[in-house]
Structures are given as structure tokens and as C-alpha cells.
Design an enzyme around this catalytic site. Structure first.
Site, PDB file in Angstrom:
ATOM      1  CD  GLU A 303       0.522  -0.984   3.554  1.00  0.00           C
ATOM      2  OE1 GLU A 303       0.096  -1.282   4.355  1.00  0.00           O
ATOM      3  OE2 GLU A 303      -0.003  -2.384   1.839  1.00  0.00           O
ATOM      4  CG  ASP A 345      16.100  17.294 -35.115  1.00  0.00           C
ATOM      5  OD1 ASP A 345      16.264  16.976 -36.138  1.00  0.00           O
ATOM      6  OD2 ASP A 345      16.034  18.598 -34.743  1.00  0.00           O
ATOM      7  CG  ASP A 618      15.187  21.854 -32.059  1.00  0.00           C
ATOM      8  OD1 ASP A 618      15.034  21.162 -32.514  1.00  0.00           O
ATOM      9  OD2 ASP A 618      16.312  23.196 -31.625  1.00  0.00           O
ATOM     10  CG  ASP A 622      12.296  17.474 -33.204  1.00  0.00           C
ATOM     11  OD1 ASP A 622      12.463  16.396 -34.643  1.00  0.00           O
ATOM     12  OD2 ASP A 622      13.124  18.928 -33.104  1.00  0.00           O
ATOM     13  CG  ASN A 686       6.182 -11.950   7.553  1.00  0.00           C
ATOM     14  OD1 ASN A 686       6.545 -12.711   7.202  1.00  0.00           O
ATOM     15  ND2 ASN A 686       6.262 -10.442   7.106  1.00  0.00           N
ATOM     16  CG  ASN A 711       1.343  -4.442   6.065  1.00  0.00           C
ATOM     17  OD1 ASN A 711       2.497  -5.079   5.220  1.00  0.00           O
ATOM     18  ND2 ASN A 711       0.590  -4.076   5.442  1.00  0.00           N
ATOM     19  CG  ASP A 715       4.419  -0.520   4.516  1.00  0.00           C
ATOM     20  OD1 ASP A 715       4.829  -1.530   3.526  1.00  0.00           O
ATOM     21  OD2 ASP A 715       2.207  -0.592   4.501  1.00  0.00           O
TER      22      ASP A 715
END
Length: 881
Positions: A303, A345, A618, A622, A686, A711, A715
């Protein structure tokens, strides 16, 4: 019959010149008027109004952006978002508001970023639309008038003069010395001449035809009348605008994150039902088994992934910002790190987009200050419109000193015209006689020369000499230079001839003496060669894709040290299928004379071969390629459209910042990979342990709140991963996501933790008597002690194994984590050790552990780290990860 441009299901057609415009380029002006139902007097007002109603206004892109609801829907349809939404709903339903809140915040962050990125779509098209908010001189009802370009329709007759923008795709029907700058579409450094009659050979690509001009280009010099053939989205530029309004293709980074999420979903689809069924059958409480299975599902879910990804990318963006690089799309940083092919380019990106005088030499190509002085005097004294070559001569720092123009007096000028292709000035020397100084294309100058000067001697221009002289200037041309010849002729002082306003005429440009040549080039940027060497050293293949000609492109590649083994021209690209192009692109380092549509096809062809492709450009031409690439890079001098289509913009002239960006992107990738590897392998281990314990342990191995706390703490321990140091070997080469390698890592490293989880189970069950469930009180104590022992062991091993997984080297000895990672790890360990004896621990169902547990735990951790390091080293040796 071979299909040259196969279009896959759902794929948009390629950018192309309309068939009608190509047809018009081959017809006589009279036939063009008839074909388009118009005349030299133009359309009538009523006819123009009818055509405007039929074809619509001459605009490139309407502001037809999707609604907020539609953008929101696109952002929500994502496997990780859906997974988090389901699990957060379950968390709230089971009373776990803390986990539910964290996951909702992750959803908001992920969806918000996606919504912001997609809301910016169409900005580049708006920039294109703004380009044509000008007026044009249009002939209607026989009278010229100024009208907004948006009112032009096919069949309108327009008048063009120097400085005008081409207001649509046009067919030239009358031209006088007309030169058009179409570098914005083709990348050419020099203007091209346009004619009323086609002079290009049959089969010439549309952009190189001389009777048609395109919207978005401009008139440099001369004048013309032309018929509008196509307007708005029907123009060549309009086709580009359409590609820019399309949603960009999913990037390699997005694809791989989604694949990782589906990988976890597959694990969950197997593990969660198994855990639910096993616990329901063995424990007898299906409700308890359901909540436990849901906690397992949350435990398998990374998460924090959206937050880790966003923080890593944001940190990279800040680092790039300090190097004066604007990062417009965060995901582009990771793509820059994964990039293994950089297409660029030439004009304005590798080069300065500024024509300079590079060589001034005699007929044997040796440097000659005398030739430089003559060229300077010619450009200085001419009164006509000075083109870019004249400006380059006048800007040369040494030219003025050699020319001594103050000692010369201008007598006359013979202007340039496109029949002679020569321009001459006549000056009076201090000695009293006149000197004609002529400048022009070598093929135009040579026939007018009677002799040439070499080593101070004047030699006759016989056939043998002419052939050898041609070979010399052709050497310059073959080396990519734009070459002009300089010739002179002395004459006695002359006054105006009868019937002529000036004393000299075109007839005097004969019996000239060839003095030498001046050669021009758009030079590479100073940092270009060093940047290419650095990028190649870091595993990035460089390919040049330019609309300019092959000779000029080869010269630039040679100067910057880029080996050119194979060249593919635009005409060749046009004939290849997508599959053939993909194969050819793999082995080609230079693509020349390509159109914007070709550039886009080449990018997609390389992507089809699993390359992460960057494109640097540029110009207007392009923009489609910038939009299609995994990472589009533009420069500070680029046109607005290219900047809008790009993902990042270099504000510094140095291209070395690209290599620095590549390394920064690889650091981002490495740290995101660390989180994915750590979280997925640890959680998988786990859950594997959870499944085994569920089979033979007479109570829940951990209650749901303990799983979620474990958990959450783990985290939190990983939130500092974006600050972690990255080993040099991990950023040396591109490292794209490899789901197979990740799967192997999870399957081999995950069970390592399970081994020591099971030893902990045995210790708790047999050494500390957790088998005792003879009475309700004994069962409660045994469950709490077992759960506490496994919780502490699981948390500490997970936190400490971070140091093994974060590097391919030996942790602590050969590679050290950053201070924030170390500090956070220590903090989580302290929390884990303190929980069993705290008030919070009592609330969570923990109980103090016996002292004999701690030395066993220390031994378990050391053995676990050693085994994991050994398995990791084995996987690395087999190149499995």
C-alpha cells in the site's frame, strides 16, 4: 502487394502529406486552378463562405479536452487503485480505520497525480493552434485583402512576401526568387528554393518538392502567388496536431508497475482463499477465518508503493531542478533511467542551429586569409537582403581585420538572381582600378572562370584543371559543408554605360579568376561529444534522426564522435513495414531526410523491440516523436510546441545534464525496486509462514490487528528508502523492470524468512510450551505468547533484511545504507522490542517474552541474514535477478 504502412488495430494513421497536395505538385498552374475550381482572381465572397462552411475554419486543433469525470475514470481504472479500494473498504467494514485511512490516502495520491498528468493533454495542440493566429494576403473577387488565416479555404489565392508565414498547404503558381525556411518541419539548416514548375525528379518525397509549401513554414526572401490546397487538420501540420491531442501511450514504467500489481493479485488469489479455507476448517470459526484472510490480503498489498514511487520521483525532480532541468512529468525520470536508446534530432539539439563560417580556403583547400577578406567585402558591400550565409561571413571574428573595407569604395553591385546563382559587388581599390568580387555556388562560378590562383600563380582553367578543382570542392560538400566559390576580376575604372543606370552588368561576370571557397556548417554544441561518450559508457545507444541531408548529418556525427555504420533515408523508411522498420532500426545509427511521421514511426518501431526510448528535439517536426517517446527531452531554445510535447526541458546549453539525469533516473529506479523487492518478498514469506502455521498451530498465528501493525511498522521503516544511497554498479547500465526476475526473487528470498519463521514456531511451541491449550486461560496465554514471539521475530528480521536486499554487495561491509534508512531501522527495532512490555502491546494482545527468547532471536536473525545473503549471491551468479 506489400503494405508499407500497416496500421494495427486501434492505431492512428501515420502523419502524411495529403494525396491531393502531392497530385497538385505535378500539375501545371492552369490545371491546378481548374482542379480546385478557382482562378487567378481568387474565389468570390459567396464561394469562399460556402467552402468555409464545408471545410471548417483553418485551425489545427479545437480545445476538445475530455471532461473531469472522464479523466477521473481513466485514473481510477488501475489494478493497484482497485485493489487498494477493495481492501480499504474491507478494512473500514472490519473496524480497522487506521489501515483503511492509509490506503484511501494512497488512492487519493495515485489518482490525483494521474488526473493532473492527463489534464495537461492537449496543451501542445493549443500551442500549434496559437501559431496561426495571424493574417494573410488573400485575393478574392479579384482584389487582394488582409484576412485572418482562420478564414482561408481550399481554392483561395494568396500572395506571399518575405517574412510571411505560409498560411496553409499551398501550391506555388508564380514565384520570384522565393526561398522558404522549412526547417521547422524538416530540420534543414538552410532555406529551400520554391518554383512554380516542379524541378525535383519524379518520386521525390513530398517535403522535398519545390512547387508546394506547408503550413508552419515561412518565407525568407522573394515573393509568390499560391493556391491554398489544404487547411486546418487536413494540412501536414494538422496531422501532427492530431497526434498531439491523443493520450500518450502507457510508458514502460506504468506498464511494469501494473504488471507487478497483477503479479501480487495472482499471489493473493492463491494465498488468501487457502488461508481462509485452512483456518476455517482447522479453527472452526469461519467469521474469524474471513477477517484473518482479509488481514493477510492487506499484508500482501504494497500500500505504500504509490507514496514510495511519488517521493522517489519527486526527489529525482528536485535533484534535476538543481541542474536546471524542468521535469514536467514525474514518471519521465524513471523512464530516463531505464532508457537504453536515445534518439536525437540534429539541428538545435546536437548543433547550435546557427550557421557559421567554418572554412575559408584556396582551391587546394588550404586556409586563405585573402579568400576570407574577399568574402567579407562581398557580404559587406551588398545592399540586398543578407541571407544567413552573409550574416555568418560578417559575424566571423577575423574577417573584418583582413578585409580592410575602409580602404575600399563601392562602385556597383550586380544583384543575385536564381538564373545566374551569383552575386557580385564592384569595389575600387586604393590603386585606382576596380575589382569585381563574385560569390556563388561552385557549379555556377566555374563556367564563368578563365583561370584560378594557386600559390600566388594564375593558372588556366582547362578541362584537366576543372576536373581536379571540382574534386576539391566536392570533398568539402561530401564532408557536410555548404560551399560557395569566390572569384574576382580586375577592370579599369568605369563610369555608367549608355542606357544602363550602373556601370557594370551581368556580362562582366566572365573571365573571372577563381580564388577559393568558403564553407559553412551548423556546428555541434561544445558539450555534445562529451555527453555522447558519457551516455554510451552508461549503456545508452545514440541514434540521430534528422530531416537534414545525409552528408551534413554524417559530418555532425563524425565531429561529435558518433560512429555511423548504417544510414536509413526517409524514402527507405516509407517503403518498410513496421516489422521491417523495427529490424532495420536496431542496426541503424543515422536516419536522414526523414519526415515528422517517420520520426514517430521509428520511435514506435524501437519500442516494439522492448526498448525504452528517449527522444530529444526542438522543432515543430519533433513534436510527434517527443509525444510518442517514453521520455521526451527538449532544450531551452526549442519552439513552444516542442517544449509542450516534451517531458523535460534542458535550461542549460550543456548536454551533459542528460547523462546526469540518466543516473538520477536509475537511482530512482533502484530505490523503487528496493521497496518492491523488500515488500513483496517479505510479505510473501510471511504469508507462506502464515499458511503453514494455520495448518498445525491450534490458534491463529497472529490476529488481524497484529498483522496490520506489523505491516504498518515495516512500511514505516521503508519510507526512507527514497533517500537511500545507490551502489555505482546498479546505475552503470539500464535496468528495465523484469517481472520474471522479480518473481524469482520473491520465490527464493521469501521462503528464506519462512524457514526461520518455522524455527521460531518450533521454539515457541516446544521450548516455551505454547502447545498448551488445555484450558481457556492456558490457550489464551499460549496464543498471546506465540503471537508475540513471532511478531517480534518477523518485524526485526524484515527490518534488518532491508540491508541485505538493498544492495548486490555484502551489506555494512561493502555497501552502507543512508543515515535516514539506518535511523528509521533502529527506531522500528526499538519499537518492536518495546511493544510486548508496553500499554499499546497489551491492547494489541501481546505479552512479555521470557529472557531465553532474546539470545535465540539474535541467533535466528544472524542466521537469516547469512542465508538470505547466500541465496542472493547465488541468484546473482546465475544472473537470475
Amino acid at each position: 502487394m506489400k503494405q508499407t504502412r500497416p496500421i494495427g488495430e486501434g492505431e492512428k494513421p501515420a502523419i502524411h502529406v495529403s494525396a491531393l497536395l502531392v497530385e497538385m505538385s505535378t500539375l501545371d498552374p492552369g490545371e491546378v486552378f481548374a482542379r480546385l475550381s478557382t482562378s487567378p482572381e481568387g474565389l468570390t465572397a459567396s464561394d469562399a463562405a460556402a467552402r468555409l462552411a464545408k471545410h471548417g475554419p483553418n485551425v489545427l486543433a479545437r480545445d476538445e479536452r475530455p471532461s473531469v469525470a472522464r479523466l477521473l475514470w481513466r485514473a481510477v481504472i488501475n489494478p493497484l487503485v482497485i485493489l487498494l479500494a477493495v481492501l480499504s473498504t474491507v478494512s473500514f467494514a472490519t473496524g480497522d480505520t487506521r489501515s483503511g485511512t492509509v490506503m484511501v490516502l494512497m488512492i487519493v495520491l495515485s489518482v490525483g497525480l494521474k488526473l493532473f498528468q492527463e489534464a495537461k493533454a492537449g496543451t501542445a495542440a493549443a500551442a500549434l493552434k496559437a501559431m496561426i493566429s495571424v493574417h494573410a494576403t488573400v485575393v478574392r473577387d479579384g482584389q487582394p485583402s488582409e484576412l485572418p488565416v482562420t478564414q482561408l479555404v481550399p481554392g483561395d489565392v494568396v500572395q506571399l512576401a518575405a517574412g510571411d508565414m505560409i498560411p496553409g498547404d499551398l501550391r506555388i503558381v508564380q514565384a520570384k526568387d522565393l526561398f522558404v525556411s522549412q526547417g521547422s518541419l524538416t530540420g534543414e539548416s538552410f532555406p529551400v528554393e520554391k518554383h512554380a514548375a516542379e524541378v525535383a525528379p519524379a518520386g521525390t518525397e513530398p517535403l522535398a518538392r519545390t512547387t508546394i509549401a506547408f503550413l508552419g513554414t515561412s518565407v525568407v526572401s522573394g515573393s509568390a502567388s499560391a493556391i491554398v490546397v489544404a487547411t486546418g487538420k487536413s494540412t501536414y501540420l494538422g496531422a501532427m496536431a492530431v497526434t498531439l491531442t491523443e493520450q500518450p501511450a502507457e510508458t514502460a514504467f506504468d506498464r511494469d508497475i501494473a504488471r507487478f500489481t497483477w503479479l501480487l493479485l495472482r499471489f493473493m488469489l492463491v494465498m488468501v482463499p487457502l488461508v481462509f479455507i485452512v483456518n476455517g476448517l482447522t479453527k472452526g470459526s469461519w467469521a474469524e477465518a474471513f477477517f484473518f484472510a482479509m488481514a493477510v490480503a492487506v499484508g500482501l498489498t504494497p500500500e505504500m508503493l504509490p507514496m514510495i514511487v511519488t517521493v522517489c520521483l519527486s526527489k529525482g525532480a528536485v535533484a534535476m531542478g538543481k541542474k536546471k532541468v524542468i521535469v514536467k512529468r514525474l514518471n519521465a525520470i524513471q523512464n530516463l533511467g531505464a532508457m537504453d536508446v536515445l534518439c536525437t534530432d540534429k539541428t538545435g539539439t546536437l548543433t547550435l542551429d546557427q550557421v557559421v563560417l567554418e572554412k575559408y580556403c584556396d582551391v587546394s583547400l588550404r586556409d586563405s586569409d585573402a579568400v576570407l577578406a574577399l568574402a567579407y567585402a562581398n557580404s559587406h558591400f551588398q545592399t540586398g537582403l543578407k541571407n544567413i550565409l552573409d550574416r555568418a561571413v560578417l559575424a566571423h571574428e577575423e574577417a573584418h581585420a583582413h578585409a580592410r573595407v575602409t580602404a575600399l569604395t563601392k562602385v556597383d553591385e550586380i544583384p543575385f538572381d536564381f538564373e545566374r546563382r551569383i552575386m557580385s559587388v564592384v569595389v575600387r581599390l586604393p590603386e585606382g582600378h576596380d575589382l569585381i568580387i563574385s560569390k556563388g555556388a561552385p557549379e555556377a562560378i566555374f563556367p564563368r572562370c578563365a583561370s584560378f590562383v594557386l600559390d600566388g600563380k594564375q593558372e588556366s582553367m582547362d578541362h584537366a584543371h576543372i576536373d581536379s578543382l571540382k574534386l576539391e570542392y566536392e570533398r568539402l560538400s561530401a564532408d557536410g559543408f555548404r560551399v560557395l566559390a569566390i572569384a574576382t576580376k580586375q577592370a579599369p575604372p568605369r563610369t555608367n554605360l549608355p542606357g544602363h543606370p550602373t556601370p557594370y552588368t551581368k556580362a562582366d561576370e566572365s573571365d573571372l579568376v577563381l580564388q577559393g571557397y568558403i564553407a559553412f556548417l551548423d556546428p555541434p554544441k561544445e558539450s555534445c561529444a562529451a555527453a555522447i561518450v558519457a551516455l554510451q559508457a552508461h549503456g545508452v545507444v545514440i541514434k540521430v534522426i534528422t530531416g537534414d541531408n545525409e552528408l551534413v548529418a554524417r559530418k555532425v556525427c563524425k565531429v561529435v564522435g558518433l560512429a555511423v555504420e548504417r544510414v536509413l533515408l526517409g524514402d527507405d523508411v516509407e517503403k518498410l513495414t513496421d516489422e521491417e522498420l523495427a529490424e532495420a532500426a536496431e542496426h541503424t545509427s543515422l536516419f536522414a531526410r526523414v519526415s515528422p511521421g517517420h520520426k514517430q514511426r521509428i520511435i514506435k518501431a524501437l519500442q516494439s523491440r522492448k526498448h525504452t526510448v528517449g527522444f530529444m528535439g526542438d522543432g515543430i517536426n519533433d513534436a510527434p516523436a517527443l509525444h510518442a517517446a517514453d521520455v521526451g527531452i527538449s532544450v531551452d531554445t526549442a519552439v513552444d510546441i516542442a517544449k509542450e510535447a516534451a517531458d523535460m526541458i534542458l535550461l542549460e546549453k550543456s548536454l551533459l545534464v542528460i547523462d546526469e539525469g540518466v543516473l538520477e533516473g536509475r537511482k530512482v529506479f533502484a530505490n523503487i525496486s528496493k521497496y518492491v523487492r523488500m515488500g513483496a518478498s517479505s510479505n510473501f514469506g510471511n504469508m507462506f509462514s502464515m499458511l503453514g502455521a494455520s495448518v498445525f498451530v491450534p490458534f491463529l498465528p497472529m490476529v488481524p490487528i497484529q498483522i496490520l501493525t506489523n505491516n504498518l511498522l515495516y512500511d514505516l521503516g521503508q519510507t526512507t528508502i527514497p533517500t537511500d544511497a545507490v551502489d555505482a554498479d546498479q546505475i552503470q547500465r539500464p535496468r528495465p523492470w523484469n517481472i520474471k526476475a522479480l518473481t524469482r526473487f520473491i520465490l527464493f528470498i521469501g521462503p528464506c524468512s519462512s524457514i526461520f519463521d518455522y524455527t521460531t514456531f518450533l521454539v515457541m511451541l516446544y521450548l516455551f510450551g505454547c502447545w498448551d491449550v488445555s484450558t481457556p486461560a492456558a490457550a489464551a496465554h499460549s496464543a498471546s505468547l506465540f503471537q508475540t514471539g513471532w511478531f517480534v521475530e518477523s518485524l526485526l528480521t524484515q527490518v534488518l533484511v532491508i540491508h541485505v536486499i538493498r544492495t548486490n554487495k555484502i551489506p555494512f561491509l561493502q555497501s552502507q545504507a543512508s543515515r535516514p534508512v539506518l535511523a528509521m531501522g533502529i527506531a522500528i527495532v526499538i519499537v518492536g522490542l518495546g511493544l510486548p512490555v508496553s500499554v499499546v502491546g497489551t491492547y494489541l494482545g501481546f505479552t512479555p517474552l521470557p529472557w531465553q527468547y532474546w539470545p535465540i532471536l539474535a541467533t535466528t536473525i544472524l542466521c537469516y541474514l547469512a542465508v538470505t545473503q547466500g541465496v542472493k549471491h547465488w541468484l546473482l551468479r546465475r544472473h537470475w535477478i
